[in-house]
Motif scaffolding. Structure first.
Motif, PDB file in Angstrom:
ATOM      1  N   ILE A 215       8.071   0.787  -2.126  1.00 43.93           N
ATOM      2  CA  ILE A 215       9.023   1.872  -2.954  1.00 43.93           C
ATOM      3  C   ILE A 215       8.288   2.210  -4.109  1.00 43.93           C
ATOM      4  N   ASP A 216       8.500   0.884  -5.027  1.00 46.77           N
ATOM      5  CA  ASP A 216       8.067   1.158  -6.491  1.00 46.77           C
ATOM      6  C   ASP A 216       6.786   1.425  -6.657  1.00 46.77           C
ATOM      7  N   THR A 217       5.666   0.987  -5.843  1.00 51.78           N
ATOM      8  CA  THR A 217       4.248   1.125  -6.048  1.00 51.78           C
ATOM      9  C   THR A 217       3.631   2.376  -5.334  1.00 51.78           C
ATOM     10  N   PHE A 218       4.371   2.424  -3.994  1.00 54.66           N
ATOM     11  CA  PHE A 218       3.712   3.711  -3.378  1.00 54.66           C
ATOM     12  C   PHE A 218       4.613   4.991  -3.372  1.00 54.66           C
ATOM     13  N   PHE A 219       6.075   4.610  -3.378  1.00 53.01           N
ATOM     14  CA  PHE A 219       6.778   6.138  -3.274  1.00 53.01           C
ATOM     15  C   PHE A 219       7.998   5.977  -4.331  1.00 53.01           C
ATOM     16  N   GLY A 413      10.521   7.421   5.188  1.00 55.74           N
ATOM     17  CA  GLY A 413      10.763   7.586   6.222  1.00 55.74           C
ATOM     18  C   GLY A 413      10.458   6.202   7.046  1.00 55.74           C
ATOM     19  N   LEU A 414      11.735   5.729   7.810  1.00 51.37           N
ATOM     20  CA  LEU A 414      11.784   4.562   8.552  1.00 51.37           C
ATOM     21  C   LEU A 414      11.030   4.758   9.966  1.00 51.37           C
ATOM     22  N   ALA A 426      10.971  -1.099   6.709  1.00 52.60           N
ATOM     23  CA  ALA A 426      10.318  -0.294   7.960  1.00 52.60           C
ATOM     24  C   ALA A 426       9.787   0.964   7.478  1.00 52.60           C
ATOM     25  N   ILE A 427       9.479   1.170   6.159  1.00 55.90           N
ATOM     26  CA  ILE A 427       9.177   2.551   5.618  1.00 55.90           C
ATOM     27  C   ILE A 427       7.681   2.670   5.828  1.00 55.90           C
ATOM     28  N   ASN A 428       7.627   3.873   6.652  1.00 54.51           N
ATOM     29  CA  ASN A 428       6.218   4.246   7.140  1.00 54.51           C
ATOM     30  C   ASN A 428       5.273   4.922   6.164  1.00 54.51           C
ATOM     31  N   TRP A 429       4.309   4.099   5.581  1.00 51.44           N
ATOM     32  CA  TRP A 429       3.603   4.503   4.539  1.00 51.44           C
ATOM     33  C   TRP A 429       2.567   5.933   4.666  1.00 51.44           C
ATOM     34  N   LEU A 430       2.379   6.241   6.014  1.00 47.03           N
ATOM     35  CA  LEU A 430       1.703   7.488   6.369  1.00 47.03           C
ATOM     36  C   LEU A 430       2.667   8.574   6.382  1.00 47.03           C
TER      37      LEU A 430
END
Length: 590
Positions: A215-219, A413-414, A426-430
């Motif tokens: 979360i903090d780094t990507f979203f 998005g999980l 389980a957060i989808n990075w794509l």
């Protein structure tokens, strides 16, 4: 008090005649058992009432008593560390009064009328004050300083004010106004469906750090931002919400369990007092307010619960605090809305939800934001709203998810596949995104690590490349790839397993500071850069993957926050080991 008569009972919906004197959203008491309800529709003298309690054994002919007031919450000392139901009835006090099950018509004040709070004046006699000005302080617990504010709509001169110990209903000051003298107490009331006013809305620019690396780094989400966590059953929505509530760098957390299982709220009650807040060193419960309207409670109160929660959150925001509201889940709230709409025989929209579903969701999320609060000191507060969404079967195209995505700016998005493989969060990075990224990047680059934006972009690029390369691997196999592409896959795997994946039950891995996150990512990407250089020098990838430093990279997540220099040490060792490998290869051929 005016009296109407019940003519129809349909579950939580009661129709009463003789209600010409009433208004929409007035609170009423139904029957001699004094069941609490709220008028949601008026047709001439006929009122449609949603009753917030069990309506079994209720029939036509019963009296309906109007109060002339909207559904409101009591705001004052005693909110923090408390657990309320969807209409702000204190569950602990109800248990003490009637036992483990809530009786019909039970009436207990939301805030304890007997506890005395120590009040310290912040203003003096003769001071001119207006709405929002802080007139005094109550130290609610070791963390929360409860600021007693002039209620909205009042201004004047303080005629008298005194220090001492008071209950929430006793007068602590007298305000001389044009309409006469007004007694100020430690408590004020506010209608839940009405947004509390502010001076200005500000652009949210500071990240709300959560300790969750993905979360903090990507979203990232900002203080004062909005986010949603959609996902199918078992994908970890509640786990993510719990982690956010536990570790977010906010001063107050309001957690709303809206239609979820009772054991989930039990977990919160059991865990939060034992967990230590990394910001304060105290129990997390000391900055938390819980609203519980679980799946076995009356469905109509579910619709009110998120308004109760966000009104309490706005109150603390108006004190100048940063507040996070967790709504788990807005889908259950929407289902309650759909049920009441169906009983009102309204024209259904998509999948039976009412046509006003989108506007109701927007009204809720629009109450979030970073603001300049009312009052002469121009203090700033922030309210971040994060809602879980539970789409049936994980179908993100269903109405509640789509209506939410049109409003919020962060989408986590999980993915059930990740959850089944024990990858949490389980957060989808794509598929996830954050529209606050540009704003947050500038803040992190200026306050934490100037290379943040470069590191994030590079890591996301590798994860995207991995997805494309996996398609090739499935067709022709891993060995058909060149060494550079194999290195990309190995680095992306390291990002996934050593960085994005976290163990919520591990003391050191459950929470990661933003500084540690950027250092960890820097080391992983440095391995990719140095390994690329080595491959160009003729070193085989197999040798690079066998280096001892690879194990050190996998253990970075377990580095204590007070020993972050060790991470920089791993980076130096990495560069030394790969340089030694290159020198050995060069000398061998020389």
């Amino acid at each position: 008090m005016n009296i109407g008569k019940v003519v129809k009972v349909s579950g939580p919906l009661v129709i009463a005649e003789g209600m010409e004197h009433a208004k929409t959203y007035d609170v009423v008491r139904v029957s001699e058992k004094q069941l609490i309800g709220e008028i949601i529709e008026m047709r001439g003298g006929s009122a449609s009432i949603q009753v917030y309690e069990e309506t079994s054994m209720l029939g036509p002919g019963e009296n309906v008593y109007t109060t002339g007031e909207p559904l409101s919450v009591e705001l004052g000392p005693g909110l923090v560390e408390s657990m309320f139901d969807g209409i702000q009835r204190p569950l602990n006090a109800i248990r003490d009064a009637v036992g483990d099950f809530i009786d019909k018509g039970v009436s207990v004040p939301s805030l304890n009328r007997e506890i005395k709070w120590k009040f310290e004046p912040a203003k003096g006699v003769g001071d001119v004050v207006s709405a929002g000005d802080i007139v005094g302080i109550v130290q609610e617990n070791v963390i929360v300083e409860h600021r007693i504010m002039v209620p909205v709509g009042l201004n004047g001169t303080i005629k008298s004010i005194q220090a001492g110990e008071f209950t929430v209903t006793e007068t602590v000051a007298v305000l001389a106004t044009e309409q006469g003298d007004i007694d100020l107490t430690l408590m004020q009331k506010w209608p839940v469906r009405r947004q509390r006013p502010v001076k200005h809305k500000l652009n949210p620019d500071e990240p709300m750090t959560t300790g969750q690396r993905v979360i903090d780094t990507f979203f990232p989400v900002t203080k004062g931002g909005t986010a949603c966590v959609p996902g199918p059953f078992g994908s970890g929505k509640t786990v993510v919400q719990h982690q956010l509530a536990k570790w977010s760098n906010v001063q107050i957390v309001v957690y709303v369990g809206c239609g979820e299982r009772g054991n989930e709220m039990t977990d919160v009650l059991n865990e939060f007092p034992e967990l230590i807040d990394p910001q304060t060193g105290e129990s997390l419960m000391k900055r938390t307010v819980l609203i519980a309207n679980t799946s076995n409670m009356p469905v109509a109160a579910r619709e009110a619960s998120i308004y109760t929660g966000i009104t309490i959150a706005e109150y603390f925001r108006d004190m100048g605090y940063s507040v996070a509201l967790m709504a788990d889940s807005s889908s259950r709230w929407a289902e309650a809305l759909r049920e009441m709409s169906g009983r009102l025989e309204e024209m259904p929209g998509e999948e039976g939800y009412p046509a006003y579903l989108g506007s109701r969701l927007a009204e809720f999320y629009e109450r979030a934001g970073k603001v300049t609060c009312l009052g002469s000191d121009n203090r700033e507060g922030a309210l971040t709203a994060i809602g879980a969404v539970s789409p049936p079967g994980g179908d993100l195209s269903e109405p509640v998810t789509q209506a939410t995505l049109r409003i919020v700016k962060v989408f986590w998005g999980l993915d059930a596949t990740l959850a089944r493989s024990r990858h949490f969060p389980a957060i989808n990075w794509l598929t996830s995104y954050s529209l606050y990224l540009d704003t947050v990047s500038g803040w992190i680059c200026g306050h934490v690590n100037a290379e943040y934006e470069t590191l994030r972009s590079k890591a996301m690029g590798l994860l995207t490349d991995e997805n494309q390369l996996n398609e090739i691997v499935r067709l022709v196999g891993y060995d058909a790839l060149g060494e550079r592409d194999q290195l990309k896959l190995e680095t992306a795997k390291s990002i996934r397993e050593d960085f994005l994946q976290q163990n919520g039950f591990h003391e050191l891995d459950s929470y990661t500071s933003l500084n540690k996150q950027t250092l960890m990512l820097d080391v992983i990407l440095s391995f990719y850069d140095e390994a690329t250089r080595a491959i160009d020098e003729g070193i085989y990838l197999k040798k690079l993957l066998a280096l001892p430093v690879r194990e050190d990279i996998a253990k970075l997540k377990y580095t204590p926050e007070d020993k972050l220099d060790d991470i920089s040490g791993v980076k130096r060792n990495l560069e030394k080991e790969i340089s030694a490998l290159i020198n050995e290869e060069v000398s061998h051929f020389a």
